[in-house]
Design an enzyme around this catalytic site. Structure first.
Site, PDB file in Angstrom:
ATOM      1  N   TRP A 236       0.840  -1.210   0.000  1.00 38.96           N
ATOM      2  CA  TRP A 236       0.000   0.000   0.000  1.00 38.96           C
ATOM      3  C   TRP A 236       0.868   1.250   0.000  1.00 38.96           C
ATOM      4  CZ3 TRP A 236      -1.862   2.863   4.818  1.00 38.96           C
ATOM      5  CH2 TRP A 236      -0.957   2.720   5.874  1.00 38.96           C
ATOM      6  N   ASP A 237       2.153   1.074   0.260  1.00 34.75           N
ATOM      7  CA  ASP A 237       3.092   2.194   0.247  1.00 34.75           C
ATOM      8  C   ASP A 237       2.945   3.001  -1.047  1.00 34.75           C
ATOM      9  OD1 ASP A 237       3.875   0.088   1.964  1.00 34.75           O
ATOM     10  OD2 ASP A 237       5.921   0.840   2.090  1.00 34.75           O
TER      11      ASP A 237
ATOM     12  N   GLU B 280       1.008  -2.296  12.713  1.00 30.92           N
ATOM     13  CA  GLU B 280       1.322  -3.731  12.769  1.00 30.92           C
ATOM     14  C   GLU B 280       1.833  -4.200  14.127  1.00 30.92           C
ATOM     15  OE1 GLU B 280       3.947  -3.890   9.431  1.00 30.92           O
ATOM     16  OE2 GLU B 280       2.317  -4.198   7.995  1.00 30.92           O
TER      17      GLU B 280
ATOM     18  N   LYS C 214       2.670   1.360  16.319  1.00 33.44           N
ATOM     19  CA  LYS C 214       3.685   1.506  15.282  1.00 33.44           C
ATOM     20  C   LYS C 214       3.344   2.733  14.425  1.00 33.44           C
ATOM     21  CE  LYS C 214       5.931  -1.227  11.653  1.00 33.44           C
ATOM     22  NZ  LYS C 214       5.978  -2.528  10.978  1.00 33.44           N
ATOM     23  N   GLN C 215       2.071   2.886  14.165  1.00 26.18           N
ATOM     24  CA  GLN C 215       1.611   4.124  13.539  1.00 26.18           C
ATOM     25  C   GLN C 215       0.144   4.351  13.875  1.00 26.18           C
ATOM     26  OE1 GLN C 215       2.527   3.178   9.374  1.00 26.18           O
ATOM     27  NE2 GLN C 215       0.378   3.506   8.994  1.00 26.18           N
TER      28      GLN C 215
HETATM   29  O1  IFM Z   1       3.667  -1.444   4.023  1.00 25.72           O
HETATM   30  C1  IFM Z   1       4.570  -1.335   5.057  1.00 25.72           C
HETATM   31  C2  IFM Z   1       3.835  -1.577   6.347  1.00 25.72           C
HETATM   32  O2  IFM Z   1       2.863  -0.595   6.556  1.00 25.72           O
HETATM   33  C3  IFM Z   1       4.801  -1.558   7.503  1.00 25.72           C
HETATM   34  N1  IFM Z   1       5.809  -2.587   7.298  1.00 25.72           N
HETATM   35  C4  IFM Z   1       6.584  -2.340   6.096  1.00 25.72           C
HETATM   36  C5  IFM Z   1       5.694  -2.332   4.860  1.00 25.72           C
HETATM   37  C6  IFM Z   1       6.525  -2.029   3.617  1.00 25.72           C
HETATM   38  O3  IFM Z   1       7.078  -0.752   3.711  1.00 25.72           O
END
Ligand code: IFM
Length: 739
Positions: A342-343, A484, A595-596
């Site tokens: 999703w990045d 996550e 984490k976010q």
């Molecule tokens: O997509 C991200 C996720 O939100 C957090 N872990 C790393 C992934 C790839 O950057």
């Protein structure tokens, strides 16, 4: 400080992998890490070509490290030049972001005390993306017998997840092409090779020439899989010998299999000389920067670091190929194996939507092309519609590894759940397609492709929604939200709300299609089986979706979030590792540490729906619970935007700088794996939507600037519905609001 050059003046082997990432160059077709031409122990010599994947253990498939174009060894009276041999007297490496040229200047004494100054320059042509160019200028202090070995190294290995080396290429052929006179003396070298599993054929060709100094004697060294030209020259004291090396790549993704070598040979033959190739490359870069550059006055560090992040986006962006996406680590490292997340849609795409819509369209077309994979995933899980894979490569199937070696103890395996239950990506893609449409006004694309992305993901969400009879509501249980640190949670606010948005938007899109593109509407109704009964269910899902919140307006990260342990983040200081690394996967899961902050992320995406007071309340609640420094690298740029929204410019600036520095300063200690692409893309959003305060709707755009106090000027450009706009702000006013 000219605001365009990233410089390194001290070479430190211990930091070489980090610097290899920083000094990656590329052109949207391929990219090459900043390793040295002559090699260095433990270097990660890597060139990745977009879309050239091959099967690999654990990770399903990965970008195959392509044959290496860099090798150029230099010998002075028999002594081999190297950064770990003899004595390096002076060293400087500089990446010119304006035209993508990487230069290394070394003054070096051999063990025998012979001194030479060597300047290496290289670039991946943005004008001719199959072409990469390298030039070395050698000036010995005393007369010397100089020998060079210029090769293409077909023994290109990839770094596996357990530190092992993986081979992806099967040698097919190599040789020396005939020169213009039918002989081989001035001929060019070629290599033909093929990936083991995906059967991608690659042709590489190398041409070497001198432009100044004496003519070299040349000899072809037919070392299997490493075709090499041996060059020799006697240089006088102080005389500069210049050697140019041009390499081209073509694969069977570009041309017919049988043509890969010829196409590569034609490409290197088409180069006239260095100045010509460089001029074309620089002209192409000038055009890119005209659209993309952001000017910050009053903050030299932010100016340079921002351009560095934008450069990373520009060298990763596919300009002519809509069968590829941008991996979470771009093409700059082995991390995440080139897989896209999703990045792309949430963090990188806005930059392209607003500055290079043709690139945004390519990236969205990639998702549209791979709808069949998303449909297969939904079906395999017992649902209808399109469920996009959490990690995606060339085929559209789910390529998230199920197990990977533990990051602290590689002899243990960890179960990765994201591919099974981090489902929000389907809504993220729908959101991105809609955003592109709103900003570009590209109705033709939307009717043909965008609408289908939104409708088919909506179909999935409606099928995946679980009806809770007791509570009379729809839920999404057992998921992972963007945060996550918490897995297997129920009713993650971000997931539920964006899924609801997806279904609601699908209903609106259908109404729009019926009015504006009735033929496409008809087709989609039939093809996706959008019966009245199904649409009635969609409306029910929208109406009865559970969105966990408190009466005071606090939105909950997930359903039982407040039952998790409250932990004061400050009590964990000092630390240089993430909360999860410190407390363990289970330990972090039990706390309210994030984490976010998913809720803030959602408030950013759907910003027109929340009052200022509600944003403030949620910002104040989630900010102290977030692992800003070592948690998700995706978070800080968005946090900066939200800090702008609640009127905290100093906090915004701190988060923004954290995002800007992520790779340059290796904040998380993992920049060696490659660039944090989402963070890089996010920095542009922080500028435009945070400090610039741009808001875009279907009716137009507005600005609400809130610049950091010490910035004297902020200027950027963007396209809205095909028209360019120029924004030029100082700390008092918006001087120009558009053209
Ligand atoms: O997509 C991200 C996720 O939100 C957090 N872990 C790393 C992934 C790839 O950057």
């Amino acid at each position: 400080m000219n605001g365009w050059t990233v410089t390194q003046t001290v070479f430190d082997s211990a930091r070489q992998h980090h610097h290899e990432t920083i000094f990656t160059i590329g052109n949207g077709y391929l990219a090459t890490r900043g390793t040295f031409e002559e090699g260095h122990p433990q270097d990660r010599r890597t060139t990745f070509l977009h879309g050239v994947f091959d099967a690999a253990p654990f990770v399903v498939t990965e970008l195959a490290n392509a044959p290496d174009w860099l090798p150029l060894e230099i010998f002075f009276n028999g002594a081999r030049f190297g950064m770990n041999q003899g004595t390096v007297r002076e060293f400087e490496r500089a990446l010119d972001l304006q035209n993508g040229v990487l230069t290394r200047r070394v003054m070096w004494d051999s063990a025998q005390g012979e001194r030479a100054t060597i300047v290496f320059e290289r670039f991946c042509s943005l004008a001719a993306p199959h072409l990469v160019c390298l030039r070395v200028s050698i000036t010995p202090q005393h007369a010397a017998d100089i020998k060079l070995r210029a090769s293409i190294n077909g023994i290109a290995l990839s770094d596996g997840t357990q530190g092992e080396k993986l081979a992806h290429w099967e040698f097919l052929a190599q040789g020396l092409s005939r020169d213009a006179w039918g002989g081989e003396r001035e001929g060019n070298v070629f290599l033909r090779t093929r990936t083991f599993h995906s059967q991608v054929e690659l042709g590489a060709a190398m041409r070497v020439q001198t432009t100044r100094g004496k003519e070299l004697t040349r000899e072809f060294w037919d070392a299997r899989n490493v075709p090499t030209l041996l060059l020799r020259v006697n240089a006088e004291a102080g005389e500069t010998v210049v050697v140019e090396k041009y390499v081209a790549y073509f694969t069977s993704r570009d041309v017919e299999k049988t043509r890969v070598v010829d196409a590569a040979l034609n490409q290197v033959n088409a180069v006239r000389d260095w100045d010509d190739a460089l001029a074309e490359n620089s002209a192409a870069w000038e055009k890119e920067w005209e659209r993309t550059d952001v000017v910050i006055e009053g903050d030299d560090e932010a100016q340079l670091a921002l351009r560095f992040n934008l450069f990373q986006m520009l060298i990763a962006a596919p300009r002519t190929d809509d069968r590829v996406n941008i991996g979470a680590k771009t093409l700059s490292g082995f991390g995440y194996r080139g897989h896209a997340f999703w990045d792309t849609e949430i963090f990188m795409l806005p930059l392209f939507i607003y500055t290079a819509p043709h690139i945004a369209k390519n990236l969205l077309n990639y998702r549209h092309r791979l709808l069949s994979g998303a449909r297969a995933k939904a079906k395999a899980n017992g649902y209808e519609g399109a469920q996009f894979p959490w990690e995606s490569a060339d085929t559209g199937e789910e390529v998230t590894p199920t197990w990977v070696p533990h990051y602290l103890d590689r002899s243990k395996l960890i179960r990765i759940w994201t591919g099974d239950i981090e489902i929000h990506i389907s809504a993220d893609i729908a959101y991105a397609a809609h955003q592109y449409w709103v900003a570009s006004g590209d109705d033709a694309w939307f009717s043909e492709k965008g609408a289908e992305l939104i409708l088919d993901t909506a179909k999935f969400w409606a099928a995946r929604a679980e009806w809770n009879e007791t509570e009379q509501r729809y839920e999404y249980n057992d998921v992972i939200g963007p945060d996550e640190y918490h897995d297997h949670v129920n009713n993650n606010y971000y997931t539920n709300r964006l899924a609801q948005w997806n279904v609601q938007t699908a209903l609106e899109v259908l109404a729009w299609l019926k009015q504006h593109a009735p033929h496409e509407a008809e087709q989609l109704l039939e093809q996706l089986d959008l019966s009245p009964a199904r649409l009635a269910k969609w409306r029910d899902v929208v109406e009865k979706m559970y969105l966990p919140a408190l009466p005071n307006g606090l939105l909950l990260q997930f359903q039982d979030f407040l039952e998790r342990k409250e932990v004061d983040l400050a009590s964990l200081e000092p630390r240089v590792i993430s909360v999860q690394a410190l407390l363990g996967i289970e330990g972090a899961n039990e706390t309210q540490l994030l984490k976010q902050p998913d809720v803030l992320m959602l408030m950013y995406l759907l910003q027109n729906e929340f009052s200022h007071e509600q944003v403030q309340l949620n910002y104040d609640f989630y900010t102290p619970r977030t692992d800003h420094t070592y948690g998700s690298s995706l978070g800080p740029a968005i946090q900066a935007i939200m800090a702008c929204q609640v009127g905290k410019p100093d906090d915004a600036y701190e988060h923004f700088m954290r995002a800007l520095r992520a790779d340059l300063y290796d904040v998380r200690g993992n920049a060696d794996d490659g660039i944090h692409a989402a963070s890089a893309g996010g920095t542009w959003q922080a500028i435009v939507f945070g400090f610039g305060g741009l808001r875009v709707t279907r009716d137009g755009w507005t600005l609400e600037p809130r610049l950091p106090k010490h910035w004297k000027r902020l200027a950027f450009r963007f396209f809205y519905r095909g028209k360019p706009a120029v924004v030029d702000l100082d700390n008092e006013n918006a001087k120009t609001q558009g053209t």
